[in-house]
Motif scaffolding. Structure first.
Motif, PDB file in Angstrom:
ATOM      1  N   HIS A 108       1.615   4.967  10.805  1.00 47.63           N
ATOM      2  CA  HIS A 108       1.077   5.387   9.512  1.00 47.63           C
ATOM      3  C   HIS A 108       1.871   4.802   8.348  1.00 47.63           C
ATOM      4  O   HIS A 108       1.281   4.308   7.395  1.00 47.63           O
ATOM      5  CB  HIS A 108       1.044   6.913   9.397  1.00 47.63           C
TER       6      HIS A 108
ATOM      7  N   HIS B  77      -1.393   3.788   3.492  1.00 50.85           N
ATOM      8  CA  HIS B  77      -0.136   4.399   3.081  1.00 50.85           C
ATOM      9  C   HIS B  77       0.608   3.494   2.093  1.00 50.85           C
ATOM     10  O   HIS B  77       1.126   3.965   1.074  1.00 50.85           O
ATOM     11  CB  HIS B  77       0.744   4.683   4.298  1.00 50.85           C
TER      12      HIS B  77
ATOM     13  N   CYS C 192       2.566  13.578   5.373  1.00 43.45           N
ATOM     14  CA  CYS C 192       2.730  12.513   4.402  1.00 43.45           C
ATOM     15  C   CYS C 192       2.290  13.036   3.039  1.00 43.45           C
ATOM     16  O   CYS C 192       1.094  13.226   2.803  1.00 43.45           O
ATOM     17  CB  CYS C 192       1.939  11.270   4.786  1.00 43.45           C
TER      18      CYS C 192
ATOM     19  N   LEU D 143       2.483  11.569   0.242  1.00 44.91           N
ATOM     20  CA  LEU D 143       1.812  10.520  -0.526  1.00 44.91           C
ATOM     21  C   LEU D 143       0.320  10.523  -0.256  1.00 44.91           C
ATOM     22  O   LEU D 143      -0.487  10.469  -1.166  1.00 44.91           O
ATOM     23  CB  LEU D 143       2.385   9.154  -0.149  1.00 44.91           C
ATOM     24  N   CYS D 144      -0.033  10.570   1.020  1.00 45.86           N
ATOM     25  CA  CYS D 144      -1.449  10.467   1.399  1.00 45.86           C
ATOM     26  C   CYS D 144      -2.082  11.831   1.592  1.00 45.86           C
ATOM     27  O   CYS D 144      -3.274  11.930   1.838  1.00 45.86           O
ATOM     28  CB  CYS D 144      -1.589   9.669   2.687  1.00 45.86           C
TER      29      CYS D 144
END
Ligand SMILES: [Zn+2]
Length: 428
Positions: free
Chosen positions: A374, A380, A358, A360-361
């Motif tokens: 997730h 998230h 991910c 983004l995270c």
């Protein structure tokens, strides 16, 4: 754990292996002396209960040699039971044996334990250097597996994923970790209606009590566990001590004679109740294993599973014994049995080890289900919102830029949007 028998279907029977630890015959439900006389059993009660580092690799090596010997004598080995992992080790080349020639179990175990003491992220980083493919499939928190893969590399110089690739590329290699070890395998799955099974398992516990379970536990506790408990180093995670049934009576055994008869009685009841619970839970787990490991993944490297309905034991002959004999005879003679193997509606299999990053995270997520969870998670979604806000800020910035003189000029040269539209309409 798992039993092996080699009955000769034409004359005298002789089987293979099971409950490898000595002692606790009642609670581990060992075959009786009478049953042992009917057919030769192997690998029963040969490991000292104090040996806690007996591993599946030890089991597999000994059992495989026995199976080969039984085949060499023109007999058929029957594996009975037991612990899923042990049976899998016999069916598939799933286990990576790092030192097949000089299997020093203690040392092998120690190295992994040593590695597991280190920081998970540091281990994962090291693994990603020597085996990036395996590292991509494992979460840094999954220390046990990361350590195992590192151990394989350290001791063989070959990466764990390379090891697995070699297994898969062998003929018949399938999704379960390699080809079947033996051809012409057949699985007989004795299954019963859940309610009937639960009742039967409860009764089995009652029968064990009637057969002297408490004396057996007391005796075993006195011989092997009392000193450990006194020194507070009892270990119910390894060896025979992890067998279903022993740890459930821990409280009762250590307080017996040191508390009121009422308390003792209560603890005994509690022990019996939890033994019944874990027994039923274990049976469900075994059935799930049959479904997940075999029925959900039919293929060339998965042996056929023939179901035998054992809910009604009064119909044992016609619903279990006769069909079972017919199936086995057909296998021996090399033709298709009358019964068809159990089939499950093949649903889309989720990948439990798929790798998701991910961005983004900035997190690694292993497994489809975990990934699905997730992307719906609060953290998230929070990151997603943040990203969208940034993006829309960026869009605004670009829009602001587009009214710059240069862009204006470009627009004029190409014609205004309205002009373009008119030209388009006239040409149609
Ligand atoms: Zn995320």
């Amino acid at each position: 754990m798992c039993q092996l028998q080699d009955p000769d279907f034409t004359s005298n029977p002789s089987p293979v292996f099971s409950k490898v630890y000595e002692g606790l015959d009642i609670i581990t439900n060992k075959v009786s002396a009478q049953e042992q006389r009917m057919c030769q059993h192997h690998m029963i009660s040969f490991v000292d209960p104090l040996v806690t580092n007996y591993t599946v690799v030890d089991f597999r090596n000994k059992a495989t040699a026995l199976i080969e010997d039984i085949f060499a004598r023109d007999k058929i080995p029957i594996v009975v039971g037991g612990t899923n992992y042990y049976i899998e080790a016999l069916l598939w080349k799933v286990l990576v044996s790092t030192k097949p020639q000089e299997m020093d179990t203690e040392k092998v175990t120690d190295r992994k334990v040593e590695l597991e003491k280190e920081d998970g992220h540091a281990l994962h980083k090291r693994l990603s250097q020597v085996d990036p493919e395996m590292a991509a499939k494992l979460h840094p928190h999954d220390k046990r597996k990361v350590a195992r893969s590192l151990q394989v590399f350290e001791e063989t110089g070959i990466s764990h994923s390379e090891f697995l690739h070699r297994q898969h590329s062998e003929e018949g290699g399938g999704p379960l970790g390699g080809p079947l070890k033996f051809p012409n395998l057949c699985i007989l799955w004795l299954h019963a209606d859940q309610t009937v099974l639960d009742e039967r398992l409860d009764k089995r516990v009652d029968d064990m009590l009637a057969a002297g379970l408490l004396d057996e536990l007391r005796d075993f506790h006195r011989r092997y566990n009392q000193k450990k408990v006194a020194e507070n180093r009892q270990d119910y995670q390894h060896g025979i001590f992890q067998s279903i049934g022993f740890k459930e009576f821990h409280e009762y055994l250590v307080t017996e004679g040191k508390c009121t008869p009422e308390t003792s009685n209560q603890l005994l009841k509690k022990g019996i109740e939890s033994l019944k619970q874990v027994t039923k839970r274990y049976a469900r787990k075994q059935n799930r294993w049959v479904k997940n490991r075999f029925l959900n993944r039919p293929g060339p490297s998965v042996p056929p599973v023939y179901g035998l309905e054992v809910s009604d034991v009064s119909k044992w002959e016609e619903s279990v014994l006769e069909p079972a004999l017919e199936i086995v005879q057909s296998f021996i003679q090399g033709h298709k049995p009358l019964a068809a193997p159990v089939k499950m509606p093949c649903n889309e299999m989720e990948n439990k080890r798929s790798y998701h990053m991910c961005d983004l995270c900035d997190r690694i997520i292993i497994g489809d289900r975990e990934w699905a969870a997730h992307i719906k998670s609060k953290s998230h979604l929070h990151q997603l919102k943040k990203r969208r806000r940034l993006d829309s800020d960026a869009v605004t910035a670009i829009e602001n830029q587009s009214i710059s003189p240069d862009c204006d000029k470009e627009l004029k040269e190409k014609g205004s949007p309205e002009q373009n539209e008119k030209e388009l309409k006239s040409s149609v």
